[in-house]
Scaffold this active site. Structure first.
Site, PDB file in Angstrom:
ATOM      1  N   GLU A  45      -6.786   4.622   7.972  1.00 49.81           N
ATOM      2  CA  GLU A  45      -6.597   6.043   7.652  1.00 49.81           C
ATOM      3  C   GLU A  45      -7.840   6.626   6.960  1.00 49.81           C
ATOM      4  OE1 GLU A  45      -2.848   5.447   5.686  1.00 49.81           O
ATOM      5  OE2 GLU A  45      -1.996   4.862   7.610  1.00 49.81           O
ATOM      6  N   GLY A  83       2.655   1.860  10.755  1.00 53.97           N
ATOM      7  CA  GLY A  83       3.588   2.966  10.579  1.00 53.97           C
ATOM      8  C   GLY A  83       4.322   3.348  11.848  1.00 53.97           C
ATOM      9  N   SER A 103       3.639  -2.596  10.194  1.00 53.49           N
ATOM     10  CA  SER A 103       5.099  -2.628  10.304  1.00 53.49           C
ATOM     11  C   SER A 103       5.719  -3.959   9.878  1.00 53.49           C
ATOM     12  CB  SER A 103       5.527  -2.243  11.725  1.00 53.49           C
ATOM     13  OG  SER A 103       5.076  -0.931  12.037  1.00 53.49           O
ATOM     14  N   ASN A 136       0.858  -1.181   0.000  1.00 59.94           N
ATOM     15  CA  ASN A 136       0.000   0.000   0.000  1.00 59.94           C
ATOM     16  C   ASN A 136       0.897   1.235   0.000  1.00 59.94           C
ATOM     17  OD1 ASN A 136      -1.823   2.039   0.536  1.00 59.94           O
ATOM     18  ND2 ASN A 136      -2.187   1.422   2.667  1.00 59.94           N
ATOM     19  N   LYS A 147       0.090   4.227  -0.172  1.00 59.95           N
ATOM     20  CA  LYS A 147      -0.568   5.385   0.459  1.00 59.95           C
ATOM     21  C   LYS A 147      -0.390   6.638  -0.420  1.00 59.95           C
ATOM     22  CE  LYS A 147       0.279   3.344   4.937  1.00 59.95           C
ATOM     23  NZ  LYS A 147       0.136   3.508   6.358  1.00 59.95           N
ATOM     24  N   HIS A 180      -9.386   1.117   5.044  1.00 60.01           N
ATOM     25  CA  HIS A 180      -8.096   1.284   5.741  1.00 60.01           C
ATOM     26  C   HIS A 180      -8.321   2.212   6.941  1.00 60.01           C
ATOM     27  CE1 HIS A 180      -3.974   2.441   6.593  1.00 60.01           C
ATOM     28  NE2 HIS A 180      -3.604   1.372   5.915  1.00 60.01           N
ATOM     29  N   GLU A 224      -5.335  -5.221  10.581  1.00 62.53           N
ATOM     30  CA  GLU A 224      -4.272  -4.251  10.818  1.00 62.53           C
ATOM     31  C   GLU A 224      -4.509  -3.536  12.136  1.00 62.53           C
ATOM     32  OE1 GLU A 224      -2.301  -2.909   6.956  1.00 62.53           O
ATOM     33  OE2 GLU A 224      -4.088  -1.692   7.178  1.00 62.53           O
TER      34      GLU A 224
END
Ligand code: PEP
Length: 258
Positions: free
Chosen positions: A104, A180, A220, A10, A12, A102, A174
């Site tokens: 985010e 991240g 990660s 991904n 992003k 996701h 996730e």
């Protein structure tokens, strides 16, 4: 039937189309150097919308063994939805996968489980495969209610899908606290939740659907921890953010089976 591991990068909101050209070309070369075997794992890249045409052109021209997709999609077919992208725009570009839900998108765009489920249905109707994300925040993990929380997301996301549709889909677990941050869940943490998701798919649908659906871990993942995570029986792949922006590193992740 064995589930083919799926390693998806991904990107992003990183890489303009020129950088995307370089990254996907380098990834193709790195996979070639590492004798990547498409029977052992599936390599996927998920670039920003503006890079998809470039990625498609490079992959087609060089016949690279890499699938690609998008990071989101609209539930609408077309019309007055400024800024949105439709499923038909993505199928026209040869996309195989679309990531939905996701964390985010949930955090910055207020996306609910119900919307994520509706997007997944739209993607399946268009002949593509959704990668449906779920995962708990740190507070939920600290309370110890993470399994219950994630299963609640699964129930809501899968509510409008048939067994056949779920069997084709990918679910990405996730944990938000591991995205991240450099803080990876342990392989046991990943297995605990991925195993619970598979069991819930079995309860909601049937054993064959639970056996078929691919479940990724994300958070990660790097070449140094991917092997241990992929060794877990209910982990069928990884959704990779930061480490997918380096061609050699992502190629090592894709060839985790070596
Ligand atoms: C992600 O964004 O889906 C992700 C897992 O990111 P990272 O690998 O950088 O934690």
């Amino acid at each position: 039937m064995a589930r083919l591991p799926i390693l998806a990068g991904n990107w992003k909101m990183n890489c303009d189309h020129l950088e995307a050209n370089y990254l996907v070309t380098s990834l193709g070369a790195a996979l070639g150097d590492m004798n990547y075997d498409t029977a052992k794992a599936e390599a996927v890249v998920i670039p920003p919308f503006t890079d998809i045409r470039t990625v498609q052109t490079v992959i087609d021209a060089d016949n690279l063994p890499i699938a690609y997709g998008a990071q989101d999609v609209s539930t609408q077919d077309n019309g007055a939805y400024t800024g949105d992208i439709s499923t038909s725009m993505l199928t026209k570009l040869g996309c195989t996968y679309v990531v939905v839900g996701h964390s985010e998108r949930r955090e910055y765009h207020g996306e609910s489980n119900e919307l994520v489920g509706a997007k997944a249905k739209k993607i399946l109707d268009a002949g593509m495969i959704p990668i449906m994300c779920c995962g708990e925040a740190l507070e939920v993990r600290k309370e110890g209610t993470h399994v219950e929380f994630v299963l609640g997301q699964i129930d809501a996301m899968l509510a409008g899908l048939s067994a056949e549709e779920v069997a084709k889909s990918v679910i990405a677990y996730e944990p938000i606290w591991a995205i991240g941050t450099g803080e990876t869940a342990t392989a046991e943490d990943a297995q605990e939740v991925c195993g619970a998701i598979r069991a819930r798919v079995g309860e909601l649908f049937d054993a064959a659907t639970a056996e078929a659906v691919r479940i990724q871990y994300g958070g990660s993942v790097k070449s140094s921890n991917v092997k241990e995570i992929m060794a877990q029986p209910d982990v069928d792949g990884a959704l990779v953010g930061g480490a997918s922006l380096k061609a050699d590193e992502f190629a090592k992740i894709v060839t985790f089976y070596k």
